[in-house]
Design a protein around this motif. Structure first.
Motif, mmCIF file in Angstrom:
data_model
loop_
_atom_site.group_PDB
_atom_site.id
_atom_site.type_symbol
_atom_site.label_atom_id
_atom_site.label_comp_id
_atom_site.label_asym_id
_atom_site.label_seq_id
_atom_site.Cartn_x
_atom_site.Cartn_y
_atom_site.Cartn_z
ATOM 1 N N HIS A 172 -1.677 -8.394 0.849
ATOM 2 C CA HIS A 172 -2.743 -9.239 0.308
ATOM 3 C C HIS A 172 -2.636 -10.612 0.963
ATOM 4 C CE1 HIS A 172 -3.113 -6.711 -3.628
ATOM 5 N NE2 HIS A 172 -3.278 -5.993 -2.529
ATOM 6 N N LYS A 178 -10.988 -2.007 0.112
ATOM 7 C CA LYS A 178 -9.777 -1.187 0.059
ATOM 8 C C LYS A 178 -10.142 0.283 -0.064
ATOM 9 C CE LYS A 178 -5.692 -0.037 -2.624
ATOM 10 N NZ LYS A 178 -4.784 -0.371 -3.721
ATOM 11 N N PRO A 213 -0.092 -9.917 -7.027
ATOM 12 C CA PRO A 213 -0.763 -8.648 -6.729
ATOM 13 C C PRO A 213 -0.822 -7.740 -7.962
ATOM 14 C CG PRO A 213 0.975 -9.095 -5.127
ATOM 15 C CD PRO A 213 1.108 -10.105 -6.227
ATOM 16 N N THR A 214 -1.962 -7.087 -8.143
ATOM 17 C CA THR A 214 -2.076 -6.118 -9.234
ATOM 18 C C THR A 214 -1.479 -4.769 -8.823
ATOM 19 O OG1 THR A 214 -4.313 -5.577 -8.478
ATOM 20 C CG2 THR A 214 -4.111 -7.188 -10.261
ATOM 21 N N ASP A 215 -1.457 -4.495 -7.532
ATOM 22 C CA ASP A 215 -0.839 -3.272 -7.025
ATOM 23 C C ASP A 215 0.658 -3.529 -6.900
ATOM 24 O OD1 ASP A 215 -3.397 -1.909 -6.501
ATOM 25 O OD2 ASP A 215 -3.616 -3.450 -4.950
ATOM 26 N N GLU A 216 1.472 -2.705 -7.545
ATOM 27 C CA GLU A 216 2.908 -2.994 -7.630
ATOM 28 C C GLU A 216 3.619 -3.028 -6.282
ATOM 29 O OE1 GLU A 216 5.458 0.851 -8.639
ATOM 30 O OE2 GLU A 216 3.934 0.461 -10.160
ATOM 31 N N ASN A 217 3.119 -2.297 -5.277
ATOM 32 C CA ASN A 217 3.797 -2.268 -3.980
ATOM 33 C C ASN A 217 3.187 -3.208 -2.947
ATOM 34 O OD1 ASN A 217 5.686 -0.332 -4.802
ATOM 35 N ND2 ASN A 217 4.224 1.304 -4.441
ATOM 36 N N ALA A 218 2.170 -3.966 -3.337
ATOM 37 C CA ALA A 218 1.516 -4.868 -2.390
ATOM 38 C C ALA A 218 2.357 -6.125 -2.178
ATOM 39 C CB ALA A 218 0.133 -5.235 -2.900
ATOM 40 N N VAL A 261 -11.907 -5.056 -3.421
ATOM 41 C CA VAL A 261 -11.555 -3.750 -4.000
ATOM 42 C C VAL A 261 -12.371 -2.646 -3.331
ATOM 43 C CG1 VAL A 261 -11.545 -2.377 -6.121
ATOM 44 C CG2 VAL A 261 -10.818 -4.769 -6.177
ATOM 45 N N GLU A 279 0.683 -2.315 1.969
ATOM 46 C CA GLU A 279 -0.527 -3.068 1.634
ATOM 47 C C GLU A 279 -0.177 -4.542 1.543
ATOM 48 O OE1 GLU A 279 -3.846 -3.503 -1.850
ATOM 49 O OE2 GLU A 279 -3.101 -1.501 -1.380
#
Length: 141
Positions: free
Chosen positions: A42, A18, A53-58, A15, A40
């Motif tokens: 992962h 990033k 992924p916690t990021d919706e667009n990753a 994190v 992005e």
């Protein structure tokens, strides 16, 4: 045309890494559309059971095992085409004419499927809208 940020999600400071990368990119005064359209990724998700992924667009991938690479390829292709104003088309041509040579000069030819029975081919190209307009004017049929 595109920034792809690949992260090792198994790293204990992923994190923070990033945040550091984003800070450096912002300090470079890049056009905002580059930062907004960044992909992005992962990586090493094979090392974390059930990773989401916690990021919706990753996009989650495992480069080692090839997991998610096709989706990543498609996303990169889509974003590069959008950023450059190009599209992927398949055109049917007569191999006796100058179309194939013209396409090689004015576009990126990805695949040529020859139909020897009638002397034609299906040609898959990456081409700008303006080049395709010129193609249609030069070769109306």
């Amino acid at each position: 045309d595109l920034i792809v940020h690949v992260r090792d999600v198994t790293h204990p400071e992923t994190v923070l890494q990033k945040a550091t990368v984003l800070s450096v990119l912002k300090s470079l005064n890049l056009p905002s559309h580059l930062l907004d359209s960044m992909v992005e990724v992962h990586n090493k998700v094979d090392l974390i059971e059930g990773y989401k992924p916690t990021d919706e667009n990753a996009l989650a991938i495992s480069a080692l095992h090839g997991r998610g690479l096709e989706q990543l390829k498609q996303e990169i292709e889509k974003k590069v085409l959008t950023a450059t104003g190009k599209k992927i088309l398949t055109v049917h041509i007569n191999l006796e004419g100058p179309q194939l040579s013209w396409l090689h000069k004015e576009a990126t030819v990805q695949d040529v499927e020859v139909m020897p029975e009638d002397g034609t081919a299906r040609v898959k190209v990456i081409i700008s809208s303006s080049a395709f307009g010129r193609y249609k004017n030069l070769f109306p049929s």
